[in-house]
Design an enzyme around this catalytic site. Sequence first.
Site, PDB file in Angstrom:
ATOM      1  CG  ASP A 148     -13.637  -0.779   4.487  1.00 26.68           C
ATOM      2  OD1 ASP A 148     -14.310  -1.418   3.883  1.00 26.68           O
ATOM      3  OD2 ASP A 148     -12.384  -0.976   4.858  1.00 26.68           O
ATOM      4  CB  SER A 163      -7.808  -0.842   2.755  1.00 26.33           C
ATOM      5  OG  SER A 163      -8.585  -1.197   3.658  1.00 26.33           O
ATOM      6  CG  HIS A 164      -9.201   1.839   6.275  1.00 27.16           C
ATOM      7  ND1 HIS A 164      -8.480   0.798   6.211  1.00 27.16           N
ATOM      8  CD2 HIS A 164      -8.354   2.885   7.207  1.00 27.16           C
ATOM      9  CE1 HIS A 164      -7.588   1.020   7.118  1.00 27.16           C
ATOM     10  NE2 HIS A 164      -7.552   2.051   7.510  1.00 27.16           N
ATOM     11  NE  ARG A 223      -2.628  -0.055   3.351  1.00 25.61           N
ATOM     12  CZ  ARG A 223      -2.690  -0.136   4.619  1.00 25.61           C
ATOM     13  NH1 ARG A 223      -2.857   0.950   5.456  1.00 25.61           N
ATOM     14  NH2 ARG A 223      -2.992  -1.291   5.299  1.00 25.61           N
ATOM     15  CG  ASP A 261     -11.731  -5.096   4.188  1.00 25.27           C
ATOM     16  OD1 ASP A 261     -11.926  -4.079   4.569  1.00 25.27           O
ATOM     17  OD2 ASP A 261     -10.638  -5.547   3.654  1.00 25.27           O
ATOM     18  NE  ARG A 262     -11.831  -0.882   8.313  1.00 23.13           N
ATOM     19  CZ  ARG A 262     -11.429   0.059   8.794  1.00 23.13           C
ATOM     20  NH1 ARG A 262     -10.649  -0.105  10.116  1.00 23.13           N
ATOM     21  NH2 ARG A 262     -11.369   1.404   8.560  1.00 23.13           N
ATOM     22  CG  ASP A 313     -11.363  -2.878   0.848  1.00 23.41           C
ATOM     23  OD1 ASP A 313     -11.672  -2.208   2.106  1.00 23.41           O
ATOM     24  OD2 ASP A 313     -10.308  -3.460   0.883  1.00 23.41           O
ATOM     25  CE  LYS A 370      -7.082  -4.781   2.289  1.00 26.54           C
ATOM     26  NZ  LYS A 370      -8.667  -4.186   2.840  1.00 26.54           N
ATOM     27  CG  HIS A 390     -11.301  -6.175   9.484  1.00 26.92           C
ATOM     28  ND1 HIS A 390     -11.012  -6.376   7.954  1.00 26.92           N
ATOM     29  CD2 HIS A 390     -10.368  -5.077   9.546  1.00 26.92           C
ATOM     30  CE1 HIS A 390     -10.057  -5.495   7.259  1.00 26.92           C
ATOM     31  NE2 HIS A 390      -9.901  -4.594   8.103  1.00 26.92           N
TER      32      HIS A 390
END
Length: 462
Positions: A239, A106-107, A18, A243-244, A241, A116, A326
């Site tokens: 978030d 991601s976030h 990242r 996943d949260r 992407d 990922k 998560h």
Amino acid sequence: MLVTHRFDPTALREYDVRGIVGRTLGPADAVALGRGFATRVRRAGGTRVATGYDGRVSSPELEAALVEGLTAGGVDVVRIGLGPTPMLYYAEATLEVDAGVQVTGSHNPAEYNGFKMVLGHRPFYGADIQNLAALAEAGDWEEGAGEVSTTDVFENYVQRLFAGYAGGSYRIGWDPGNGAAGPVIERLVQLLPGEHHVIHARVDGTFPNHHPDPTVEANLADLKRLVAEKRLDFGLAFDGDGDRIGAIDGEGRVIWGDQLLSILAEPVLKVRPGATIIADVKASGMLFDRIAALGGKPDMWKTGHSLIKTRMRETDAPLAGEMSGHIFFAQGWYGFDDAQFAAVRLIGAVHQSGRSLTELRGSMPVLFTTPEMRFQVDEARKFAVVDEVLERLTAEGADLNAIDGARVTTPDGWWLLRASNTQDVLVARAEAKDQPGLDRLMTAIDDQLARSGLVRGEQVAH
């Protein structure tokens, strides 16, 4: 001629790659990552890799460069297109592929992006990521000419999400925050019973409404307003992407990750009595007590989605979660973190409880807690400071859990100090039964920092 590549070391994180696009990450890195990952896949006996990407402005270009690298490394690529990271995980779990890569920031803020990875249904992290850098510097890459195909898994993914539904009919607000989960949420609510109001569903990598991180309460303001104005039962947020997950009840109170897990645990343990349920070291003592009261085995584990997934396999845990939102289901799902599936299961858990989410939130113990506090520290010192703290606490005979930093239990409650695996920060958190107790816990943290020559300074963002 030998082709090599050097990654910016700051982009090589513990759980993913990242960086800031144009500064520490770019298309050349994506090609090199593809070459290295293809090499790892082939040397593990694999031949096919699924790829997906989130809604960031830079994601299509980085995904194209990734595919270029993968095919040059001799693997075939199955492109699934734009979607949340869990949709890529779903593709890797259900298609005839050996691995998967999601292009996602991601976030993180809009200027970030990254990758990922999953190989053989297992997270690809830590030493695996460092190995990609070593392969690139040595030019130790397999050669080939892989083929590229496209597969649309969107509808199958949404239908599979809905197949897990065991809830009633509710009035719910949804906020994907202009992230990659937006189209999935819009389609999912068409299948769910009840009344649904979706805001910020259009995918926009500039995030024009608010930053897509539901663990920061300020980012839930629009959702709180929606729930209040429409008098909805509760609200769900996601978030960048997908996943949260974040949640608020009908009164606008935030339901944090550990509180969500305490609600989700009950129906899971009815199906699997005595099962292990995992939460990270930042989670409330209330959660571990609740799991035990329900007949489960609470397991406090290290923070980090890759570490949690690995621990789930080791303990055969049907459910796990982190304070960061998560949530991982192995019961009825594939063991990966999926905020969309967590939302479906949360609605079901509320329905099975016979109470509203507002009542469930209101019945939780009143505790005095800090948010997750993050303080800048020199990268070379962050782990050393924690080691010094652990050494002192052990010598003093403290009630100590050292699985991931120092988590200390006292008559007042508990406090935590750990080193972040992804940033040059120390992370602290404390929880007490009353404000004077919380003040004493914070004094204990400050005392330990002072003894290592540090002062608890300004907080930094994720």
